[in-house]
Design an enzyme around this catalytic site. Structure first.
Site, PDB file in Angstrom:
ATOM      1  N   SER A 142       0.851  -1.188   0.000  1.00 49.46           N
ATOM      2  CA  SER A 142       0.000   0.000   0.000  1.00 49.46           C
ATOM      3  C   SER A 142       0.886   1.236   0.000  1.00 49.46           C
ATOM      4  O   SER A 142       2.058   1.178   0.414  1.00 49.46           O
ATOM      5  CB  SER A 142      -0.891   0.011   1.248  1.00 49.46           C
ATOM      6  OG  SER A 142      -1.515   1.270   1.431  1.00 49.46           O
TER       7      SER A 142
ATOM      8  N   TYR B 279      -2.007  -0.643  10.376  1.00 49.51           N
ATOM      9  CA  TYR B 279      -1.980  -0.820   8.924  1.00 49.51           C
ATOM     10  C   TYR B 279      -0.645  -0.341   8.360  1.00 49.51           C
ATOM     11  O   TYR B 279      -0.032  -1.030   7.538  1.00 49.51           O
ATOM     12  CB  TYR B 279      -3.138  -0.051   8.294  1.00 49.51           C
ATOM     13  CG  TYR B 279      -3.350  -0.360   6.836  1.00 49.51           C
ATOM     14  CD1 TYR B 279      -4.038  -1.501   6.447  1.00 49.51           C
ATOM     15  CD2 TYR B 279      -2.876   0.492   5.842  1.00 49.51           C
ATOM     16  CE1 TYR B 279      -4.244  -1.793   5.100  1.00 49.51           C
ATOM     17  CE2 TYR B 279      -3.080   0.211   4.503  1.00 49.51           C
ATOM     18  CZ  TYR B 279      -3.766  -0.930   4.136  1.00 49.51           C
ATOM     19  OH  TYR B 279      -3.963  -1.210   2.807  1.00 49.51           O
TER      20      TYR B 279
END
Length: 247
Positions: free
Chosen positions: A142, A155
């Site tokens: 990501s 995350y």
């Protein structure tokens, strides 16, 4: 790598980037196993993809549990005879005030996003080494593996780890002709990220992308196909982010 006839596993393949990737592989002539925690969604995805190819199967998997991932890989070999490609795409997000984040919630994100990559790579590599013809691994990272986001502590941690796990695996298995890369999407239009779910934040998210929009799952899938096909690329993380991380 020529995709025709190759066997690929795509975790998180029931929807979004995973589904688009599975379809892209099938369109190239590969055989595909969709691994997903969502059994109903996985079965629906299998039926939808079978409209264009019979060489697709759904296997229920919880990527945070090693025994479940091992069973998925074994089921792939039982069905199609081998494993040539795995896309470790399954993941979950989180947005919270860090000092209120419980260990259980933190570890849930790590277990899926980070441990899932470890388990998938570990058991796919075992099968690739058995047939001795190399293979390709693509991990879904990501933009938040490279830049921080307030409230996305777990995350950020998980995706940053994926980037370095990718480099480590690439170095370790290059001599076996197993290439390992990652793709780092910006925000992508999915069932979880859209104008309806984000409301007024949708325009804020778009504004962070210099190209003036968020991505489409097929654009990420296209990058994944490139990473599998190009045999001179390993150990890299490709940003597919509309310029997000150039700022």
């Amino acid at each position: 790598m020529e995709l025709a006839g190759k066997v690929a596993i795509v975790t998180g393949g029931a929807s979004g980037i995973g589904f688009a990737t599975a379809k892209a592989f099938l369109d190239k002539g590969a055989k595909v196993v969709i691994g997903d925690y969502n059994e109903e969604g996985g079965q629906q995805a299998e039926q939808q993809l079978k409209e264009s190819s019979d060489e697709v199967a759904f296997v229920s998997v919880d990527v945070s549990r090693e025994e479940s991932v091992e069973k998925m890989v074994s089921a792939t070999v039982e069905r199609f005879g081998r494993v040539d490609i795995i896309v470790n795409n399954a993941g979950i997000g989180e947005f919270s005030v860090t000092h209120e984040l419980t260990y259980e919630d933190y570890h849930k994100v790590i277990a899926v996003n980070q441990d899932g990559v470890f388990f998938g790579a570990k058991h796919a590599i075992k099968k690739m080494l058995e047939h001795g013809e190399g293979g390709a691994i693509v991990n879904t990272s990501s933009i938040l593996g490279s830049v921080g986001e307030g409230g996305a502590f777990a995350y950020n941690a998980s995706k940053g780890a994926v980037n370095l796990m990718t480099k480590s695996l690439a170095l370790q298995y290059a001599e076996h002709k197993i290439r390992v890369n990652a793709v780092a999407p910006g925000y992508v239009e999915t069932g979880l990220v859209n104008r309806e779910t984000l409301g007024e934040l949708y325009d804020v998210v778009i504004a962070r992308h210099p190209v003036g929009r968020i991505g489409q799952p097929e654009e990420i899938a296209h990058a994944i196909v490139f990473l599998v096909e190009n045999e001179f690329v390993t150990g890299t993380t490709i940003m597919v982010d509309g310029g997000y991380t150039t700022q």
